[in-house]
Design a protein around this motif. Sequence first.
Motif, PDB file in Angstrom:
ATOM      1  N   UNK A 192       0.830  -1.217   0.000  1.00  0.00           N
ATOM      2  CA  UNK A 192       0.000   0.000   0.000  1.00  0.00           C
ATOM      3  C   UNK A 192       0.859   1.260   0.000  1.00  0.00           C
ATOM      4  N   UNK A 193       1.934   1.247   0.766  1.00  0.00           N
ATOM      5  CA  UNK A 193       2.800   2.428   0.851  1.00  0.00           C
ATOM      6  C   UNK A 193       3.552   2.652  -0.466  1.00  0.00           C
ATOM      7  N   UNK A 194       4.166   1.597  -0.977  1.00  0.00           N
ATOM      8  CA  UNK A 194       4.960   1.728  -2.205  1.00  0.00           C
ATOM      9  C   UNK A 194       4.071   2.117  -3.391  1.00  0.00           C
ATOM     10  N   UNK A 195       2.850   1.625  -3.414  1.00  0.00           N
ATOM     11  CA  UNK A 195       1.937   1.924  -4.529  1.00  0.00           C
ATOM     12  C   UNK A 195       1.572   3.402  -4.605  1.00  0.00           C
ATOM     13  N   UNK A 196       1.728   4.118  -3.497  1.00  0.00           N
ATOM     14  CA  UNK A 196       1.348   5.540  -3.481  1.00  0.00           C
ATOM     15  C   UNK A 196       2.538   6.490  -3.305  1.00  0.00           C
ATOM     16  N   UNK A 197       3.754   5.943  -3.271  1.00  0.00           N
ATOM     17  CA  UNK A 197       4.949   6.774  -3.115  1.00  0.00           C
ATOM     18  C   UNK A 197       5.945   6.446  -4.230  1.00  0.00           C
ATOM     19  N   UNK A 198       6.028   7.303  -5.251  1.00  0.00           N
ATOM     20  CA  UNK A 198       6.783   7.024  -6.477  1.00  0.00           C
ATOM     21  C   UNK A 198       8.272   6.716  -6.310  1.00  0.00           C
ATOM     22  N   UNK A 199       8.920   7.231  -5.255  1.00  0.00           N
ATOM     23  CA  UNK A 199      10.365   6.999  -5.125  1.00  0.00           C
ATOM     24  C   UNK A 199      10.710   5.991  -4.027  1.00  0.00           C
ATOM     25  N   UNK A 200       9.720   5.250  -3.565  1.00  0.00           N
ATOM     26  CA  UNK A 200       9.959   4.281  -2.480  1.00  0.00           C
ATOM     27  C   UNK A 200      10.411   2.929  -3.028  1.00  0.00           C
ATOM     28  N   UNK A 201      11.033   2.154  -2.148  1.00  0.00           N
ATOM     29  CA  UNK A 201      11.438   0.781  -2.466  1.00  0.00           C
ATOM     30  C   UNK A 201      11.166  -0.069  -1.230  1.00  0.00           C
ATOM     31  N   UNK A 202      10.663  -1.282  -1.441  1.00  0.00           N
ATOM     32  CA  UNK A 202      10.395  -2.187  -0.330  1.00  0.00           C
ATOM     33  C   UNK A 202      10.643  -3.620  -0.738  1.00  0.00           C
ATOM     34  N   UNK A 203      10.360  -4.536   0.157  1.00  0.00           N
ATOM     35  CA  UNK A 203      10.479  -5.967  -0.166  1.00  0.00           C
ATOM     36  C   UNK A 203       9.328  -6.701   0.501  1.00  0.00           C
ATOM     37  N   UNK A 204       8.773  -7.668  -0.212  1.00  0.00           N
ATOM     38  CA  UNK A 204       7.600  -8.401   0.280  1.00  0.00           C
ATOM     39  C   UNK A 204       7.689  -9.869  -0.107  1.00  0.00           C
ATOM     40  N   UNK A 205       6.881 -10.676   0.557  1.00  0.00           N
ATOM     41  CA  UNK A 205       6.684 -12.059   0.128  1.00  0.00           C
ATOM     42  C   UNK A 205       5.956 -12.043  -1.211  1.00  0.00           C
ATOM     43  N   UNK A 206       6.367 -12.919  -2.117  1.00  0.00           N
ATOM     44  CA  UNK A 206       5.742 -12.982  -3.440  1.00  0.00           C
ATOM     45  C   UNK A 206       4.241 -13.229  -3.356  1.00  0.00           C
ATOM     46  N   UNK A 207       3.784 -13.846  -2.284  1.00  0.00           N
ATOM     47  CA  UNK A 207       2.366 -14.147  -2.101  1.00  0.00           C
ATOM     48  C   UNK A 207       1.511 -12.879  -2.063  1.00  0.00           C
ATOM     49  N   UNK A 208       2.124 -11.741  -1.716  1.00  0.00           N
ATOM     50  CA  UNK A 208       1.375 -10.489  -1.568  1.00  0.00           C
ATOM     51  C   UNK A 208       1.546  -9.537  -2.759  1.00  0.00           C
ATOM     52  N   UNK A 209       2.200 -10.014  -3.796  1.00  0.00           N
ATOM     53  CA  UNK A 209       2.423  -9.186  -4.976  1.00  0.00           C
ATOM     54  C   UNK A 209       1.107  -8.929  -5.716  1.00  0.00           C
ATOM     55  N   UNK A 210       0.885  -7.648  -6.126  1.00  0.00           N
ATOM     56  CA  UNK A 210      -0.266  -7.344  -6.964  1.00  0.00           C
ATOM     57  C   UNK A 210       0.102  -6.255  -7.979  1.00  0.00           C
ATOM     58  N   UNK A 211      -0.861  -5.852  -8.792  1.00  0.00           N
ATOM     59  CA  UNK A 211      -0.585  -4.944  -9.904  1.00  0.00           C
ATOM     60  C   UNK A 211      -0.383  -3.490  -9.485  1.00  0.00           C
ATOM     61  N   UNK A 212      -0.580  -3.198  -8.220  1.00  0.00           N
ATOM     62  CA  UNK A 212      -0.404  -1.815  -7.766  1.00  0.00           C
ATOM     63  C   UNK A 212       1.058  -1.439  -7.567  1.00  0.00           C
ATOM     64  N   UNK A 213       1.942  -2.452  -7.596  1.00  0.00           N
ATOM     65  CA  UNK A 213       3.384  -2.202  -7.479  1.00  0.00           C
ATOM     66  C   UNK A 213       4.124  -2.977  -8.569  1.00  0.00           C
ATOM     67  N   UNK A 214       5.410  -2.655  -8.738  1.00  0.00           N
ATOM     68  CA  UNK A 214       6.205  -3.328  -9.775  1.00  0.00           C
ATOM     69  C   UNK A 214       7.311  -4.155  -9.124  1.00  0.00           C
ATOM     70  N   UNK A 215       7.416  -5.407  -9.553  1.00  0.00           N
ATOM     71  CA  UNK A 215       8.470  -6.284  -9.057  1.00  0.00           C
ATOM     72  C   UNK A 215       9.767  -6.008  -9.808  1.00  0.00           C
TER      73      UNK A 215
END
Length: 284
Positions: A192-215
């Motif tokens: 949710x945070x990365x999807x709304x902040x253009x210069x952010x970077x994070x890491x997540x479990x692949x299980x939570x990946x969706x189209x609102x962010x880019x892998x």
Amino acid sequence: MVVMKQSCRFIALCSVLLVSILALGCGKKSQVVKITGSRTMGPVLGILAESYKTKHSTAIEIQEKGSLKGIASLLEGKCDIASSSVKMPAPQLFEAQKKGLVVKEYCIAYDIIIPIVNPANTIKNIFQGQLADMYSGLIKDWKDIEGKPGTVIVVDRDDSSGTRLFMNERFFESATIVEGSRKIKKDVDVVAYVSTNPTSVGYISARYMDKSVKALSVNSFSASLENIEKGYYPLYRGLYLYVNEKSYRGEVKAFVDFCTGKTGQDIIEKNGFIPVSRLNKPVR
């Protein structure tokens, strides 16, 4: 005479009620299995618990407090099972030994970790060293890795997170994260945070990946099972259940067996994780 009959009826009624209450009180209580730990694993454990309860009377109570708090809870005798997205750290193993506890480890799945950015970010690949340098503060602007100029906003996990410990120890090689990083508890909140902040970077479990962010690919390799098995993609880990050997019996053992059995492993795969039998490359 009428009064005596009414009194007899009243006494009889009370006797019936008393017998009913005693019968209910003597009934076998269903066991409650308490699981504390990983937020990454929490949702799938909930689904596993619901499936398990269709054939068992056991109540499964799941608390998502973070992997490290889950292990601490197990060592303190406050839960039956600790769920963890990182192997049990050496300090907690030492603590268990001091208490005379024998802790058993069960790997129930494998998980892929993916670095993510906002879809507006032009970067498609990141090298492991670059990601580490972002989190340590050595790389502060996206232009330093040929991206669109903008201050890097690092999204980290909180101190009880197994994912954070895993990344810091295995890939960042440092427990010190750049000052000013955003500390977020759950994968879904990182998304949710990365999807709304253009210069952010994070890491997540692949299980939570969706189209609102880019892998991002890592070291020019995508997060595929094939690339993991060939040793090309480095960000993967085991997901564990820990139990105290002394209490590893009855419904506690039955639930762990369910998670590692065919039905449980099928549920795990349907919910975005890798079944134990599917990954031929062992976790280091």
